[in-house]
Design an enzyme around this catalytic site. Structure first.
Site, short mmCIF file in Angstrom:
data_model
loop_
_atom_site.label_atom_id
_atom_site.label_comp_id
_atom_site.label_asym_id
_atom_site.label_seq_id
_atom_site.Cartn_x
_atom_site.Cartn_y
_atom_site.Cartn_z
N ARG A 226 5.02 -3.72 10.17
CA ARG A 226 6.32 -3.18 9.76
C ARG A 226 6.18 -2.01 8.79
O ARG A 226 7.16 -1.38 8.44
CB ARG A 226 7.20 -4.29 9.16
CG ARG A 226 7.85 -5.15 10.24
CD ARG A 226 8.85 -6.13 9.66
NE ARG A 226 8.20 -7.20 8.92
CZ ARG A 226 7.77 -8.34 9.48
NH1 ARG A 226 7.95 -8.56 10.75
NH2 ARG A 226 7.18 -9.26 8.75
N ASP A 273 -20.41 9.14 3.72
CA ASP A 273 -20.08 8.65 2.37
C ASP A 273 -21.34 8.12 1.70
O ASP A 273 -21.29 7.19 0.89
CB ASP A 273 -18.98 7.57 2.44
CG ASP A 273 -18.25 7.38 1.11
OD1 ASP A 273 -18.39 8.24 0.21
OD2 ASP A 273 -17.55 6.36 0.96
ZN ZN Z 1 -16.77 8.98 -1.11
#
Ligand code: ZN
Length: 380
Positions: A226, A273
């Site tokens: 939702r 990352d």
């Molecule tokens: Zn990062």
């Protein structure tokens, strides 16, 4: 002049058997489609790659370090060491990402890395923070999270001397939409991430100019049927590129498959990352102001409350995209090279094996490990 012969050239949309010729730092020419084997030009040096894949050099738009060092120090020799490690594993173009820190720390790091970028070692600086959600701060030091500060941001842009290329921020923070507009006007890519924003707020940020989702799913309000939150709002908008940490830890392979089905490889940028522990094995490390423990290749905050970046290379992210996610090799290459290049506005120069582009390319073994790396027309 070098001609790679007997190659499986991974091109946008197809894998073509044939040859590729470089001249200087550029790709000069490649086999036309449907050419019979053995038609390679025989001028210059001939390099038989024995049927191996040749893919464009990878582009990592979100990476913090490797080989025991972090870009956070802003030191040229440490940045060069991290960039070299990743280059040996296929990343021929890299950004340098900074986590949240004090104003002094960030100014110093941005200024130091601007010089590194001017030397061509990195493609630019990515500020991940400090304007992030405390509720979704992940491995960022909560002590230094702050609301968007336009004066500080302008100082950082100045310190970056044109090399500050991207900022990740949480759009629900006061002043965040204005900061998105400022970033865009300064030529800095605005990315939404480390955010607890609703879908509606995320759409406002996109309308204001945000064009990237920072490590989709991770450090974001999760999907609810939702309220799709930042995940669904960014996936549904064709203007937005979503980053994916494809290490099998941050995002499940089935979920990665869903992301590629929803957005297509042209809008998914594989990222690492990666932090300082990458290439170093298990042990104790720092990420910004936080203690990080790496066990079995997984980086966690020392108190175990959050994942703290990855220890993969782009070669791992690419290989897993084929072997675990099940992408065709040309789509995995797109997500590892052309899509992130386009995100940075560099797709005319890098990101695919096309005449006129930079001769940044990789030779892969049958199991998709990177065996050779060419940067600017030269083998490493
Ligand atoms: Zn990062």
């Amino acid at each position: 002049m070098t001609t790679l012969v007997n190659a499986r050239l991974v091109l946008p949309g197809e894998v073509r058997h044939g040859w590729l010729r470089t001249a200087g730092d550029r790709i000069a020419e490649l086999a036309p489609p449907g050419e019979a084997p053995g038609q390679a030009p025989s001028t210059g040096e001939v390099d038989d790659v024995a049927g191996r894949y040749v893919v464009p050099g990878f582009v990592d738009v979100h990476v913090h370090g490797a080989a025991g060092v972090s870009y956070q120090s802003g030191l040229a020799d440490e940045a060069a060491r991290a960039a070299r490690f990743h280059r040996e594993h296929g990343t021929t173009t890299t950004m340098a990402s900074l986590v949240t820190g004090s104003p002094q720390e960030l100014a110093k790091a941005v200024s130091g890395l601007a010089e590194v970028a001017a030397d061509g070692v990195i493609a630019g600086v990515h500020l991940e923070g400090p304007y992030l959600s405390a509720a979704r701060c992940g491995a960022h030091d909560p002590a230094w999270l702050r609301p968007p500060d336009p004066a500080e941001f302008r100082d950082l842009v100045q310190a970056g001397r044109g090399h500050l290329r991207m900022i990740t921020l949480a759009p629900e923070l006061p002043g965040a939409l204005e900061l998105v507009r400022t970033a865009v006007s300064e030529g800095v890519i605005a990315a939404v991430g480390h955010t607890d924003a609703t879908a509606a707020r995320t759409r406002e940020a996109i309308e204001a100019g945000a064009r990237v989702a920072t490590h989709l799913f991770n450090a974001m309000r999760p999907v609810h049927h939702r309220d799709g939150g930042p995940v669904v709002a960014t996936l549904n908008d064709p203007r937005v590129t979503v980053e994916l940490i494809n290490d099998g830890v941050h995002v499940d392979a089935d979920v990665a498959r869903l992301v590629f089905a929803a957005a297509g490889a042209g809008r998914v940028a594989l990222i690492t990352d990666a932090m300082a522990a990458t290439g170093m094995g298990d042990g104790d490390y720092r990420l910004g102001g936080m203690d990080v423990r790496v066990r079995d290749g997984r980086a966690l905050l020392a108190d175990g409350t959050s994942i703290a970046g990855s220890t993969i290379t782009m070669a791992d992210a690419f290989r897993r995209a084929v072997t675990d996610v099940g992408l065709p090799v040309e789509q995995a290459a797109r997500a590892a090279a052309l899509t992130p290049a386009g995100m940075l506005g560099l797709a005319d120069d890098i990101g695919s094996l096309e005449p006129g582009k930079r001769a940044d390319l990789l030779v892969l073994d049958d199991d998709l490990t990177v065996t050779r790396v060419m940067k600017n027309g030269r083998w490493l």
